[in-house]
Design a protein around this motif. Structure first.
Motif, PDB file in Angstrom:
ATOM      1  N   SER A 115       0.828  -1.208   0.000  1.00  0.00           N
ATOM      2  CA  SER A 115       0.000   0.000   0.000  1.00  0.00           C
ATOM      3  C   SER A 115       0.861   1.255   0.000  1.00  0.00           C
ATOM      4  O   SER A 115       0.615   2.196  -0.769  1.00  0.00           O
ATOM      5  CB  SER A 115      -0.929   0.003   1.223  1.00  0.00           C
ATOM      6  N   VAL A 116       1.882   1.279   0.834  1.00  0.00           N
ATOM      7  CA  VAL A 116       2.784   2.431   0.904  1.00  0.00           C
ATOM      8  C   VAL A 116       3.537   2.593  -0.416  1.00  0.00           C
ATOM      9  O   VAL A 116       3.668   3.714  -0.943  1.00  0.00           O
ATOM     10  CB  VAL A 116       3.766   2.291   2.091  1.00  0.00           C
ATOM     11  N   LEU A 117       4.005   1.494  -0.982  1.00  0.00           N
ATOM     12  CA  LEU A 117       4.751   1.566  -2.248  1.00  0.00           C
ATOM     13  C   LEU A 117       3.884   2.088  -3.387  1.00  0.00           C
ATOM     14  O   LEU A 117       4.355   2.878  -4.220  1.00  0.00           O
ATOM     15  CB  LEU A 117       5.350   0.201  -2.590  1.00  0.00           C
ATOM     16  N   ILE A 118       2.638   1.667  -3.438  1.00  0.00           N
ATOM     17  CA  ILE A 118       1.718   2.164  -4.475  1.00  0.00           C
ATOM     18  C   ILE A 118       1.552   3.672  -4.334  1.00  0.00           C
ATOM     19  O   ILE A 118       1.602   4.416  -5.320  1.00  0.00           O
ATOM     20  CB  ILE A 118       0.361   1.440  -4.409  1.00  0.00           C
ATOM     21  N   LEU A 119       1.382   4.121  -3.114  1.00  0.00           N
ATOM     22  CA  LEU A 119       1.209   5.554  -2.879  1.00  0.00           C
ATOM     23  C   LEU A 119       2.484   6.338  -3.220  1.00  0.00           C
ATOM     24  O   LEU A 119       2.417   7.413  -3.830  1.00  0.00           O
ATOM     25  CB  LEU A 119       0.792   5.802  -1.435  1.00  0.00           C
ATOM     26  N   VAL A 120       3.633   5.805  -2.883  1.00  0.00           N
ATOM     27  CA  VAL A 120       4.905   6.472  -3.191  1.00  0.00           C
ATOM     28  C   VAL A 120       5.111   6.553  -4.711  1.00  0.00           C
ATOM     29  O   VAL A 120       5.480   7.607  -5.240  1.00  0.00           O
ATOM     30  CB  VAL A 120       6.088   5.747  -2.506  1.00  0.00           C
ATOM     31  N   ILE A 121       4.873   5.452  -5.399  1.00  0.00           N
ATOM     32  CA  ILE A 121       5.006   5.446  -6.862  1.00  0.00           C
ATOM     33  C   ILE A 121       4.067   6.482  -7.477  1.00  0.00           C
ATOM     34  O   ILE A 121       4.459   7.256  -8.355  1.00  0.00           O
ATOM     35  CB  ILE A 121       4.734   4.039  -7.440  1.00  0.00           C
ATOM     36  N   THR A 122       2.846   6.506  -7.004  1.00  0.00           N
ATOM     37  CA  THR A 122       1.864   7.461  -7.529  1.00  0.00           C
ATOM     38  C   THR A 122       2.284   8.893  -7.230  1.00  0.00           C
ATOM     39  O   THR A 122       2.187   9.773  -8.098  1.00  0.00           O
ATOM     40  CB  THR A 122       0.473   7.175  -6.935  1.00  0.00           C
ATOM     41  N   PHE A 123       2.762   9.137  -6.027  1.00  0.00           N
ATOM     42  CA  PHE A 123       3.195  10.479  -5.624  1.00  0.00           C
ATOM     43  C   PHE A 123       4.264  11.011  -6.580  1.00  0.00           C
ATOM     44  O   PHE A 123       4.197  12.166  -7.019  1.00  0.00           O
ATOM     45  CB  PHE A 123       3.732  10.433  -4.187  1.00  0.00           C
ATOM     46  N   PHE A 124       5.243  10.178  -6.903  1.00  0.00           N
ATOM     47  CA  PHE A 124       6.358  10.639  -7.729  1.00  0.00           C
ATOM     48  C   PHE A 124       6.056  10.654  -9.227  1.00  0.00           C
ATOM     49  O   PHE A 124       6.703  11.387  -9.981  1.00  0.00           O
ATOM     50  CB  PHE A 124       7.615   9.821  -7.437  1.00  0.00           C
ATOM     51  N   THR A 125       5.094   9.876  -9.671  1.00  0.00           N
ATOM     52  CA  THR A 125       4.790   9.841 -11.103  1.00  0.00           C
ATOM     53  C   THR A 125       3.602  10.726 -11.494  1.00  0.00           C
ATOM     54  O   THR A 125       3.373  10.953 -12.675  1.00  0.00           O
ATOM     55  CB  THR A 125       4.507   8.404 -11.575  1.00  0.00           C
ATOM     56  N   LEU A 126       2.897  11.230 -10.511  1.00  0.00           N
ATOM     57  CA  LEU A 126       1.694  12.023 -10.788  1.00  0.00           C
ATOM     58  C   LEU A 126       1.938  13.231 -11.699  1.00  0.00           C
ATOM     59  O   LEU A 126       1.139  13.473 -12.612  1.00  0.00           O
ATOM     60  CB  LEU A 126       1.045  12.457  -9.472  1.00  0.00           C
TER      61      LEU A 126
END
Length: 134
Positions: free
Chosen positions: A46-57
């Protein structure tokens, strides 16, 4: 173009999810046991999905709530199609596949799905808080 970019990001999430599954099965569950391994794995993913999304948004250039929601729903759909297709390709009956969608034994897969569908919106809000525009 946004759909192709969203697909590319989802593919990164998929690779990370598979690596998380390997980590869960080979390290976390043997060391911590079934329940703790499942919980830690679900939280980590869950944290990794959010981190990936944060940086690629920013690359997605999604600046409207409707676009963020559409991306989240797209990722959820891709995830569900992948999960069911993968389960069926392994010969698993539907009842076994659906078992993953419960909180049995500490399984957090439903939470991971919720994070997946909401991560574009949540990441956008976090970016506003963490990286305010001047």
């Amino acid at each position: 173009m946004t759909a192709l970019k969203a697909l590319g990001i989802w593919l990164i999430i998929l690779v990370v999810a598979v690596a998380n599954g390997i980590l869960r099965e080979s390290v976390l569950m043997p060391m911590l046991g079934l329940t703790a391994g499942l919980i830690l794995s679900g939280m980590l993913l869950s944290v990794l999905i959010l981190v990936i999304t944060f940086f690629t948004l920013p690359w997605l250039q999604a600046n409207r709530r409707s676009k963020l929601a559409g991306i989240g729903l797209f990722w959820l759909l891709l995830t569900l199609v992948f999960e069911f297709a993968f389960g069926w390709s392994q010969g698993k009956p539907l009842s076994v596949i659906l078992d993953a969608y419960t909180f049995k034994d500490g399984n957090l897969w439903p939470v991971v799905l919720l994070v997946t569908v909401t991560s574009p919106y949540v990441a956008a809000r976090l970016r506003e808080i963490c990286l305010p525009e001047h």
